[in-house]
Design an enzyme around this catalytic site. Structure first.
Site, PDB file in Angstrom:
ATOM      1  N   LYS A 301      19.584  21.935  -3.921  1.00 19.45           N
ATOM      2  CA  LYS A 301      19.766  20.667  -3.194  1.00 19.45           C
ATOM      3  C   LYS A 301      18.572  19.750  -3.474  1.00 19.45           C
ATOM      4  O   LYS A 301      18.721  18.553  -3.678  1.00 19.45           O
ATOM      5  CB  LYS A 301      19.904  20.942  -1.692  1.00 19.45           C
ATOM      6  N   ASP A 317      28.753   8.807 -11.600  1.00 23.33           N
ATOM      7  CA  ASP A 317      29.560   9.491 -10.588  1.00 23.33           C
ATOM      8  C   ASP A 317      28.790  10.725 -10.091  1.00 23.33           C
ATOM      9  O   ASP A 317      28.854  11.800 -10.696  1.00 23.33           O
ATOM     10  CB  ASP A 317      30.895   9.881 -11.240  1.00 23.33           C
TER      11      ASP A 317
HETATM   12  C1  MEV Z   1      14.955  18.491   1.282  1.00 15.41           C
HETATM   13  O1  MEV Z   1      15.790  17.410   1.075  1.00 15.41           O
HETATM   14  C2  MEV Z   1      14.844  19.316   0.024  1.00 15.41           C
HETATM   15  C3  MEV Z   1      14.054  20.612   0.135  1.00 15.41           C
HETATM   16  O2  MEV Z   1      14.574  21.393   1.201  1.00 15.41           O
HETATM   17  C4  MEV Z   1      14.203  21.320  -1.164  1.00 15.41           C
HETATM   18  C5  MEV Z   1      13.657  22.730  -1.199  1.00 15.41           C
HETATM   19  O3  MEV Z   1      13.591  23.376  -0.161  1.00 15.41           O
HETATM   20  O4  MEV Z   1      13.344  23.174  -2.323  1.00 15.41           O
HETATM   21  C6  MEV Z   1      12.618  20.317   0.456  1.00 15.41           C
END
Ligand code: MEV
Length: 461
Positions: A301, A317
């Site tokens: 993420k 996209d």
């Molecule tokens: C937050 O948007 C993203 C993180 O949680 C990514 C990660 O934990 O590696 C900080």
């Protein structure tokens, strides 16, 4: 139409929606009036309209049933050195810490050779899914007989892309026989039914190529079906085209980004840890993401925080990019982190491999004035350059996130960045914002701490 109340249907359902027929036929003004009667929202919707009528019309035409614009902040990450070229990268994202994180990492790696990137492949694919009832060998032979004619039939669609160096690169037939034949519960027409794919590979140069691929696939499908029934070879057999569509899974449209330095160069006076200890903890963090799906999802993420933000800023996209990234992360049969790291002969190496099917021509890229600007800011990159910039940004975001996580923890920096949002939610004045930033510079930021702080300073006045 001045009064559209006659359009309302009688209320027969529960829920906050109001049933209406023919909404899309109303003018924008009428759509807003319709909403306003129930939600008192005219002011907020109109507030975000663009005063420039041509621009507003352009934005409206990107979508359907439009009632307003939904602005997002656009930030820039300077100093990103990729293959010895310096980039300023535009990020459209509402999470403030992402721009700060990427910028910090970009600065850190700029003096250590920057990010090295390479394109590992540029092929995309699409499928015609069909059900064939008959003997397998018979269809296989027929496919090879007509394959070139099918491609010839699609040639008007292929011509322009071929002139640019892309086009249809291969066409195969695949019998997808997880079971010998399709279960009759799924397809009752014939007991000898098979799920078959016409599987095509494409190269689309600087375009993402979705429309091109889908048009070619539909042409191949029509041509295949016509030939099947007109050939006179299939009297008892049936060919049922189910659908023709590109695949957003593009494991062969792949890019790699890597940074490396001596472990000793990782030393950072701001963190209370030796360079060796940091490198080891960082390595453990990437190992955990390779081995645990809960952590891998968050790890990825973070990578996508950066990559999605560039997808958005360039009119690409981001849903397709996201879907593909996560499918690729599970391509081994186990969902894993997309990046990895190692320590080898005193060297720290950190890399990311990710499929990115993006374009720098076509679609919104040049239609949206800000996408156009974004591309300009990055030197009007080719699609392959943009893939490398996006991978580099993903790697930078991931480096900053892991660095925080294995040292001070993420909340310290995160909540500092969030302070402004909290102050805004309490309608803090400019003076209060300045004073609060000063006050919280050495304190833990939390929603209740900010509320208490404002309550205290406001009662003093
Ligand atoms: C937050 O948007 C993203 C993180 O949680 C990514 C990660 O934990 O590696 C900080």
């Amino acid at each position: 139409m001045s009064d559209i109340s006659s359009e309302y249907l009688s209320a027969q359902f529960q829920g906050p929606g109001i049933e209406i027929s023919g909404l899309s036929k109303l003018s924008k003004e009428e759509k807003i009036n319709y909403l306003n009667r129930h939600f008192d929202c005219k002011e907020i919707l109109q507030k975000f309209w663009n005063q420039d009528q041509n621009l507003q019309q352009l934005l409206d035409e990107f979508s359907e049933n439009t009632v307003s614009n939904f602005p997002f902040p656009m930030g820039i990450v300077p100093n990103l050195l990729i293959n010895q070229n310096l980039y300023t990268v535009p990020l459209v994202i509402e999470e403030s810490s992402v721009v700060a994180a990427c910028s910090k990492s970009a600065n850190f790696w700029k003096n250590k050779g920057g990010v090295k990137t390479s394109i590992l492949g540029a092929r995309k694919s699409g499928q015609v899914h069909l059900i064939y009832s008959g003997e397998k060998e018979k269809l296989l032979n027929f496919f090879f007989e007509i394959k070139n004619e099918m491609i010839e039939d699609a040639s008007p669609l292929l011509k322009k892309m071929e002139d640019r160096g892309g086009g249809l690169k291969s066409l195969e037939i695949i019998f997808k026989e997880t079971e010998q034949v399709l279960p009759t519960s799924l397809y009752q027409e014939n007991l000898n039914s098979h799920y078959v794919q016409l599987f095509a590979h494409f190269e689309t140069c600087d375009a993402m190529g979705a429309n091109f691929i889908n048009s070619v696939l539909e042409s191949l499908a029509v041509s295949f079906k016509e030939k099947f029934y007109k050939s006179g070879k299939f009297k008892k057999e049936k060919c049922d085209i189910i659908m023709s569509i590109l695949s957003n899974y593009t494991p062969e449209c792949l890019v790699r980004a890597e940074v490396s330095c001596l472990v000793s160069e990782l030393l950072d006076p701001a963190i209370d840890m030796s360079a060796e200890a940091f490198a080891q903890r960082f390595n453990l963090a990437t190992w955990i993401a390779q081995n645990d799906i809960y952590r891998a999802t968050t790890h990825n993420k973070g990578i996508m925080n950066g990559i999605d933000a560039v997808s958005l800023s360039t009119g690409n996209d981001f849903r397709a990019v996201e879907a593909c990234a996560h499918a690729y992360a599970s391509s081994s049969g186990k969902y894993k982190g997309l990046s990895n790291s190692k320590i080898e002969n005193g060297k720290f190496i950190f890399w990311l491999e990710i499929p990115l099917s993006v374009g720098t021509v076509g679609g919104l890229t040049s239609l949206h004035p800000l996408s156009k600007f974004s591309l300009q800011l990055m030197g009007n990159p080719k699609a392959s350059d943009l893939m490398q910039i996006m991978a580099a940004i993903g790697l930078m975001q991931n480096f900053a996130a892991l660095k925080s996580l294995v040292t001070s923890g993420i909340q310290k920096g995160h909540m500092k960045m969030h302070l402004l949002n909290m102050l805004n939610s309490f309608a803090a004045s400019e003076e209060e914002r300045i004073a609060a930033k000063e006050y919280f510079s050495d304190k833990t930021v939390s929603y209740s701490a900010v509320r208490e702080y404002l309550k205290m300073t406001r009662t003093w006045q």
